[in-house]
Design a protein around this motif. Structure first.
Motif, PDB file in Angstrom:
ATOM      1  N   ASN A   1     -17.878  -4.236   6.337  1.00 43.95           N
ATOM      2  CA  ASN A   1     -18.464  -2.947   5.974  1.00 43.95           C
ATOM      3  C   ASN A   1     -19.794  -2.768   6.712  1.00 43.95           C
ATOM      4  O   ASN A   1     -20.150  -3.574   7.574  1.00 43.95           O
ATOM      5  CB  ASN A   1     -18.619  -2.807   4.454  1.00 43.95           C
ATOM      6  N   ASP A   2     -20.532  -1.729   6.369  1.00 42.30           N
ATOM      7  CA  ASP A   2     -21.759  -1.433   7.100  1.00 42.30           C
ATOM      8  C   ASP A   2     -22.812  -2.521   6.934  1.00 42.30           C
ATOM      9  O   ASP A   2     -23.673  -2.700   7.791  1.00 42.30           O
ATOM     10  CB  ASP A   2     -22.347  -0.090   6.629  1.00 42.30           C
ATOM     11  N   GLN A   3     -22.746  -3.228   5.827  1.00 41.21           N
ATOM     12  CA  GLN A   3     -23.703  -4.324   5.628  1.00 41.21           C
ATOM     13  C   GLN A   3     -23.180  -5.622   6.251  1.00 41.21           C
ATOM     14  O   GLN A   3     -23.708  -6.691   5.988  1.00 41.21           O
ATOM     15  CB  GLN A   3     -23.961  -4.554   4.140  1.00 41.21           C
ATOM     16  N   ASN A   4     -22.127  -5.480   7.028  1.00 41.06           N
ATOM     17  CA  ASN A   4     -21.516  -6.635   7.681  1.00 41.06           C
ATOM     18  C   ASN A   4     -20.941  -7.630   6.681  1.00 41.06           C
ATOM     19  O   ASN A   4     -20.810  -8.811   6.966  1.00 41.06           O
ATOM     20  CB  ASN A   4     -22.531  -7.341   8.595  1.00 41.06           C
ATOM     21  N   LYS A   5     -20.619  -7.152   5.535  1.00 42.13           N
ATOM     22  CA  LYS A   5     -19.933  -7.989   4.549  1.00 42.13           C
ATOM     23  C   LYS A   5     -18.477  -8.097   4.973  1.00 42.13           C
ATOM     24  O   LYS A   5     -17.844  -7.107   5.323  1.00 42.13           O
ATOM     25  CB  LYS A   5     -20.047  -7.333   3.175  1.00 42.13           C
ATOM     26  N   ARG A   6     -17.970  -9.307   4.932  1.00 46.41           N
ATOM     27  CA  ARG A   6     -16.623  -9.505   5.436  1.00 46.41           C
ATOM     28  C   ARG A   6     -15.615  -9.748   4.331  1.00 46.41           C
ATOM     29  O   ARG A   6     -15.887 -10.463   3.387  1.00 46.41           O
ATOM     30  CB  ARG A   6     -16.607 -10.693   6.393  1.00 46.41           C
ATOM     31  N   ILE A   7     -14.474  -9.129   4.494  1.00 49.99           N
ATOM     32  CA  ILE A   7     -13.351  -9.447   3.621  1.00 49.99           C
ATOM     33  C   ILE A   7     -12.147  -9.729   4.512  1.00 49.99           C
ATOM     34  O   ILE A   7     -12.096  -9.276   5.650  1.00 49.99           O
ATOM     35  CB  ILE A   7     -13.024  -8.305   2.634  1.00 49.99           C
ATOM     36  N   THR A   8     -11.193 -10.478   3.999  1.00 56.06           N
ATOM     37  CA  THR A   8      -9.991 -10.728   4.788  1.00 56.06           C
ATOM     38  C   THR A   8      -8.752 -10.384   3.956  1.00 56.06           C
ATOM     39  O   THR A   8      -8.748 -10.529   2.740  1.00 56.06           O
ATOM     40  CB  THR A   8      -9.871 -12.191   5.260  1.00 56.06           C
ATOM     41  N   LEU A   9      -7.756  -9.921   4.673  1.00 55.64           N
ATOM     42  CA  LEU A   9      -6.452  -9.669   4.066  1.00 55.64           C
ATOM     43  C   LEU A   9      -5.457 -10.621   4.722  1.00 55.64           C
ATOM     44  O   LEU A   9      -5.311 -10.629   5.941  1.00 55.64           O
ATOM     45  CB  LEU A   9      -6.019  -8.217   4.295  1.00 55.64           C
ATOM     46  N   PHE A  10      -4.829 -11.412   3.897  1.00 57.29           N
ATOM     47  CA  PHE A  10      -3.877 -12.387   4.415  1.00 57.29           C
ATOM     48  C   PHE A  10      -2.474 -11.922   4.039  1.00 57.29           C
ATOM     49  O   PHE A  10      -2.227 -11.581   2.886  1.00 57.29           O
ATOM     50  CB  PHE A  10      -4.170 -13.755   3.798  1.00 57.29           C
ATOM     51  N   VAL A  11      -1.595 -11.893   5.020  1.00 53.78           N
ATOM     52  CA  VAL A  11      -0.240 -11.406   4.800  1.00 53.78           C
ATOM     53  C   VAL A  11       0.743 -12.458   5.276  1.00 53.78           C
ATOM     54  O   VAL A  11       0.575 -13.011   6.366  1.00 53.78           O
ATOM     55  CB  VAL A  11       0.008 -10.092   5.582  1.00 53.78           C
ATOM     56  N   ALA A  12       1.749 -12.739   4.479  1.00 54.23           N
ATOM     57  CA  ALA A  12       2.748 -13.725   4.880  1.00 54.23           C
ATOM     58  C   ALA A  12       4.081 -13.401   4.237  1.00 54.23           C
ATOM     59  O   ALA A  12       4.127 -12.769   3.178  1.00 54.23           O
ATOM     60  CB  ALA A  12       2.291 -15.130   4.476  1.00 54.23           C
ATOM     61  N   PRO A  13       5.159 -13.824   4.890  1.00 48.90           N
ATOM     62  CA  PRO A  13       6.482 -13.592   4.306  1.00 48.90           C
ATOM     63  C   PRO A  13       6.596 -14.258   2.943  1.00 48.90           C
ATOM     64  O   PRO A  13       6.071 -15.349   2.743  1.00 48.90           O
ATOM     65  CB  PRO A  13       7.437 -14.254   5.305  1.00 48.90           C
ATOM     66  N   GLN A  14       7.247 -13.584   2.042  1.00 47.89           N
ATOM     67  CA  GLN A  14       7.415 -14.154   0.710  1.00 47.89           C
ATOM     68  C   GLN A  14       8.748 -13.679   0.161  1.00 47.89           C
ATOM     69  O   GLN A  14       8.995 -12.476   0.072  1.00 47.89           O
ATOM     70  CB  GLN A  14       6.272 -13.703  -0.198  1.00 47.89           C
ATOM     71  N   SER A  15       9.593 -14.590  -0.184  1.00 47.75           N
ATOM     72  CA  SER A  15      10.847 -14.186  -0.802  1.00 47.75           C
ATOM     73  C   SER A  15      10.623 -14.092  -2.299  1.00 47.75           C
ATOM     74  O   SER A  15       9.634 -14.593  -2.820  1.00 47.75           O
ATOM     75  CB  SER A  15      11.939 -15.205  -0.466  1.00 47.75           C
ATOM     76  N   GLY A  16      11.545 -13.470  -2.949  1.00 50.73           N
ATOM     77  CA  GLY A  16      11.396 -13.327  -4.394  1.00 50.73           C
ATOM     78  C   GLY A  16      11.010 -11.919  -4.736  1.00 50.73           C
ATOM     79  O   GLY A  16      10.942 -11.040  -3.886  1.00 50.73           O
ATOM     80  N   GLN A  17      10.755 -11.715  -5.991  1.00 46.64           N
ATOM     81  CA  GLN A  17      10.521 -10.344  -6.428  1.00 46.64           C
ATOM     82  C   GLN A  17       9.066  -9.935  -6.276  1.00 46.64           C
ATOM     83  O   GLN A  17       8.176 -10.770  -6.093  1.00 46.64           O
ATOM     84  CB  GLN A  17      10.935 -10.212  -7.874  1.00 46.64           C
ATOM     85  N   GLU A  18       8.862  -8.631  -6.355  1.00 42.98           N
ATOM     86  CA  GLU A  18       7.507  -8.115  -6.253  1.00 42.98           C
ATOM     87  C   GLU A  18       6.729  -8.458  -7.519  1.00 42.98           C
ATOM     88  O   GLU A  18       7.302  -8.609  -8.592  1.00 42.98           O
ATOM     89  CB  GLU A  18       7.552  -6.602  -6.052  1.00 42.98           C
ATOM     90  N   THR A  19       5.447  -8.578  -7.353  1.00 41.69           N
ATOM     91  CA  THR A  19       4.601  -8.890  -8.505  1.00 41.69           C
ATOM     92  C   THR A  19       3.424  -7.937  -8.540  1.00 41.69           C
ATOM     93  O   THR A  19       3.119  -7.271  -7.557  1.00 41.69           O
ATOM     94  CB  THR A  19       4.040 -10.319  -8.419  1.00 41.69           C
ATOM     95  N   SER A  20       2.768  -7.898  -9.659  1.00 42.29           N
ATOM     96  CA  SER A  20       1.569  -7.085  -9.753  1.00 42.29           C
ATOM     97  C   SER A  20       0.358  -7.896  -9.305  1.00 42.29           C
ATOM     98  O   SER A  20       0.473  -9.060  -8.945  1.00 42.29           O
ATOM     99  CB  SER A  20       1.393  -6.603 -11.183  1.00 42.29           C
ATOM    100  N   PHE A  21      -0.778  -7.271  -9.323  1.00 39.73           N
ATOM    101  CA  PHE A  21      -2.001  -7.941  -8.875  1.00 39.73           C
ATOM    102  C   PHE A  21      -2.336  -9.139  -9.755  1.00 39.73           C
ATOM    103  O   PHE A  21      -2.307  -9.056 -10.979  1.00 39.73           O
ATOM    104  CB  PHE A  21      -3.188  -6.975  -8.964  1.00 39.73           C
ATOM    105  N   SER A  22      -2.667 -10.218  -9.095  1.00 42.91           N
ATOM    106  CA  SER A  22      -3.226 -11.369  -9.803  1.00 42.91           C
ATOM    107  C   SER A  22      -4.617 -11.625  -9.268  1.00 42.91           C
ATOM    108  O   SER A  22      -4.934 -11.268  -8.133  1.00 42.91           O
ATOM    109  CB  SER A  22      -2.375 -12.615  -9.576  1.00 42.91           C
TER     110      SER A  22
END
Lengths: 184, 343
Positions: free
Chosen positions: B213-234
């Motif tokens: 973001n503008d304050q140079n705060k970093r976040i990462t999004l990690f994405v990987a294959p996953q079998s099985g059913q969808e889940t809600s946020f944990s």
């Protein structure tokens, strides 16, 4: 002056317990070093591949908890020394390709004049000095790690480093790049 | 006096390379203040280091050749046996602990469902996602969090490929991951994509996208294959690093940052929205914007965080929440607080 042999890897090791990530980072580092040392994409990739092959074969010799990066760099160094030696034994094989591609190695990013001069200055260094400068300044290895992996006394590392830096400095000054960026 | 000792040539280099201890560093600095020539040398040496990185760091972004990638994977396997720090979830006691944590969290924890507020039987929901998948997902989130810690801590290795050309970045990472992945647009929540890297994971490869973001705060999004059913946020909290993770389609997502749970949830929602609005979404309700996640019940507070009070402003009140929630499909434990792993 120089820190303990295991200092570097412990520091990063403490930060991550994910072994795979650590290994990947070290291999990225190996590849950068190989490229800087050989200045040729194919040769560098071959060198890293050969080193990885040997690392896999000798995985048992890696002691748990010791400096993984130094272990990998040592293997790469030994492979390189052997490659140079066997090339020297076959003097007919003049390395025209690599000389040529060295001249035309395309750079991915827009290069500043200074960056080009830097590459030239590095290329002009005797290999023993080039190695020390790259291992220390580019890869951030500790002096005693460099001494151990090159198999020379630490005093030798320091004098090679000093000569390399002064030679590069003289070269950059000669090229008229008086605007060399000052780093605060 | 130690500091009175003359500064040596070696110490000058050690100063440049950051390999000098505190006392002597001060001595060198004092000396440099009085010796312009030496100061010039130090500056030139540092400039050399900067130039070296400028010239050669691009190699870090080049994808590995296939043989080298194979060898890397092989070496990873061989050395893992040898290492005293095995992949964390390979350790039997961690599996045990994780299993225990699941039970505890299920009994006491709340969770974020994606749907509108509705009473939910936690035990029933937990059954909906098989324990094995839950465990895999937790392992995935843990791996993603460690990768976040590492790559945001050392700027030399932040990204393998920049985001100047997002198509190129997405295509490359899709190829590595073996699925169609992309870096969602998070500009609405103030984050821009910097770039990404591919990462070996337990099986196959994952993609890490990095944002700032503008304050140079970093976040990462990690994405990987996953079998099985969808889940809600944990949600997981590791020291000061917060992680939301979920499964959507055939991909698992983990969003990680040193943010408050509420802030991170808002970004997770933006990720989720963008993922769902892409072409070829999985079967979903007709709404373009999915309902905001809502707290179903007060979660067990992670350590160091105040419990959320019922009367507290809800971060997503203003979002459209009408419409049917996606079918409720399993719930992950929410407050699996770990002591920060090595940071």
């Amino acid at each position: 002056m120089a820190h303990g042999f295991r200092g570097a890897s412990n520091r990063s090791g403490a930060r991550l317990s994910n072994f795979g990530v650590e290994l990947e980072v070290h291999i990225a580092s190996l590849r950068r070093y190989a490229r800087a040392l050989l200045r040729n994409r194919t040769d560098a990739e071959d060198l890293v591949q050969e080193a990885l092959t040997r690392a896999v074969a000798r995985a048992d010799s890696f002691k748990a908890g010791t400096n993984l990066r130094a272990w990998l760099f040592t293997i790469l160094h030994n492979v390189h020394v052997n490659q140079v030696r066997s090339k020297a034994a076959r003097p007919d094989e003049v390395d025209v390709d690599s000389v040529e591609s060295r001249l035309v190695t395309p750079a991915r990013q827009e290069e500043r004049v200074e960056a080009r001069e830097m590459m030239r200055a590095i290329d002009d260094l005797p290999e023993e000095q080039r190695k020390v400068l790259l291992l220390v300044a580019l890869e951030g290895l500790k002096y005693d790690e460099v001494a151990e992996l090159l198999g020379v006394p630490i005093g030798t590392v320091m004098s090679r480093l000093s000569r390399a830096r002064e030679a590069v400095r003289a070269k950059l000054a000669n090229e008229g790049s008086t605007t060399l960026r000052r780093v605060k | 006096m130690m500091n009175a000792r003359r500064v040596t040539e070696d110490e000058l280099h050690a100063y440049v390379d950051g390999q000098l201890d505190g006392d002597r560093r001060l001595a060198v600095e004092r000396w440099l203040a009085d010796d312009p020539d030496a100061l010039r040398r130090v500056e030139d040496y540092r400039a050399q280091t900067v130039l070296l990185h400028e010239v050669f760091d691009s190699v870090l972004r080049e994808p590995l050749s296939d043989p080298s990638q194979d060898l890397t994977d092989k070496l990873k396997g061989r050395l893992a046996f040898n290492d005293n720090r095995p992949v964390w979830h390979a350790r039997p006691w961690v599996r045990m602990a994780a299993a225990v944590a699941l039970v505890v969290a299920g009994a006491t924890g709340g969770y974020f469902g994606r749907g509108a507020p509705a009473p939910v039987n936690v035990a029933q929901q937990q059954q909906a996602v098989p324990p094995q998948q839950q465990q895999n997902l937790k392992a995935f989130a843990e791996e993603a969090t460690q990768a976040h810690r590492f790559y945001t801590s050392d700027e030399r290795f932040q990204v393998e490929m920049g985001a100047d050309n997002q198509n190129e970045l997405n295509n490359w990472l899709s190829q590595r991951v073996g699925r169609d992945v992309f870096g969602p647009d998070l500009s609405r929540v103030g984050y821009r994509l910097i770039g990404g890297r591919s990462m070996p994971i337990n099986r196959g490869a994952g993609a890490q996208y990095m944002y700032a973001n503008d304050q140079n705060k970093r976040i990462t999004l990690f994405v990987a294959p996953q079998s099985g059913q969808e889940t809600s946020f944990s949600f997981a909290q590791n020291g000061d690093v917060a992680t939301f993770y979920w499964v959507e389609g055939s991909l698992a997502y983990a969003l990680i940052g040193r943010l408050s749970k509420e802030e991170l949830l808002q970004v997770s929602q933006a990720v989720y929205n963008d993922v769902r609005s892409r072409p070829n979404p999985p079967p979903a309700p007709p709404q373009v914007q999915p309902p905001a996640p809502q707290q179903q019940q007060p979660p067990a507070p992670p350590q160091g965080q105040p419990p959320q009070q019922p009367g507290q402003p809800e971060p997503h009140r203003d979002q459209r929440t009408q419409g049917q929630p996606p079918e409720q499909n399993g719930v992950q434990p929410v407050s699996d607080t770990h002591p920060g792993k090595g940071s």
